[in-house]
Scaffold this active site. Sequence first.
Site, PDB file in Angstrom:
ATOM      1  N   LYS A  26       1.097  -1.170   0.052  1.00 12.69           N
ATOM      2  CA  LYS A  26      -0.011  -0.126  -0.017  1.00 12.69           C
ATOM      3  C   LYS A  26       0.896   1.130  -0.010  1.00 12.69           C
ATOM      4  CE  LYS A  26      -1.945   0.811   4.084  1.00 12.69           C
ATOM      5  NZ  LYS A  26      -1.562   1.853   4.542  1.00 12.69           N
ATOM      6  N   ARG A  61      -7.661   3.630  10.956  1.00 11.60           N
ATOM      7  CA  ARG A  61      -7.486   2.342  11.111  1.00 11.60           C
ATOM      8  C   ARG A  61      -8.719   1.930  11.880  1.00 11.60           C
ATOM      9  NH1 ARG A  61      -2.363   0.531  10.232  1.00 11.60           N
ATOM     10  NH2 ARG A  61      -0.885   2.183  10.533  1.00 11.60           N
ATOM     11  N   ARG A 105      11.038 -11.321   3.519  1.00  8.31           N
ATOM     12  CA  ARG A 105      11.679  -9.908   3.583  1.00  8.31           C
ATOM     13  C   ARG A 105      13.242  -9.996   4.433  1.00  8.31           C
ATOM     14  NH1 ARG A 105       7.651  -5.082   4.701  1.00  8.31           N
ATOM     15  NH2 ARG A 105       7.790  -5.894   6.880  1.00  8.31           N
ATOM     16  N   ARG A 145      14.122  -9.078   9.866  1.00  8.10           N
ATOM     17  CA  ARG A 145      13.864  -8.297  11.175  1.00  8.10           C
ATOM     18  C   ARG A 145      13.191  -9.269  12.093  1.00  8.10           C
ATOM     19  NH1 ARG A 145      10.939  -3.167   8.605  1.00  8.10           N
ATOM     20  NH2 ARG A 145       9.522  -4.320   9.666  1.00  8.10           N
ATOM     21  N   ARG A 191       0.107  -9.716  13.667  1.00  9.14           N
ATOM     22  CA  ARG A 191      -0.060  -8.444  13.211  1.00  9.14           C
ATOM     23  C   ARG A 191      -1.465  -8.522  12.359  1.00  9.14           C
ATOM     24  NH1 ARG A 191       5.353  -7.027  10.606  1.00  9.14           N
ATOM     25  NH2 ARG A 191       4.352  -5.295   9.441  1.00  9.14           N
TER      26      ARG A 191
END
Length: 221
Positions: free
Chosen positions: A15, A90, A127, A160, A171
Amino acid sequence: MSLNLVMLGPPGAGKGTQAKGFAAARRIPHISTGDMLREAVAAGTEVGLAAKAIMEKGQLVSDEIIVGVVRERLAKPDAAAGFLLDGFPRTVPQAVALDAIVAGRDALVVIDISVEDEVLIRRLTSRRVCGQCGANADVPGHGQPVPTVCGKCGGPLTQRADDREDVIRERLRVYARDTRPLIDYYAGRTTFRSVNGAQEPSAVARDLEAAVNSAHAAGLR
Ligand SMILES: [Zn+2]
């Protein structure tokens, strides 16, 4: 005829990248509440200090603070002819507050970049970031191996801590819990569209453009 755009989408949907590109192409300010909070914290403003104290306790910044930041930002002259909000709202209370802030302006166009959880988990767990120069490695395509060496400096790539699968699942669970009611809040509007974010970025950009144009036209009728 201003374009007042809200972009929704889960972490890993791409996004932010799409929002940046789209806002630049349309010459409207890209307003990322995450970036604004980080800048406020770095600059040590009143809002920044309040936000920092909350985030250091591991808590989410309250609706009141975020809404105040957005209200101030949308009152600036460059947002008068349109804006792209990224990362806000949100929650439903934030969306209600936003409707009040933009009352009297052209209808909000709301785009949801939608991607299935399993696709997001695959993207986010592959990632990698360089331990030497800090560059982000390109996320491998489906079926491609995860890179181990930085393409820029040859340093070792690492994951990470918040890109571990269990952290990502949590999440996404929190995102779904907060955002499903938000999508319900907007879904009945003629200016709401959903875009398939599981495609190549160029295809997402093309569909985003079409969705915004169609929703914007609907809002002007
Ligand atoms: Zn590197």
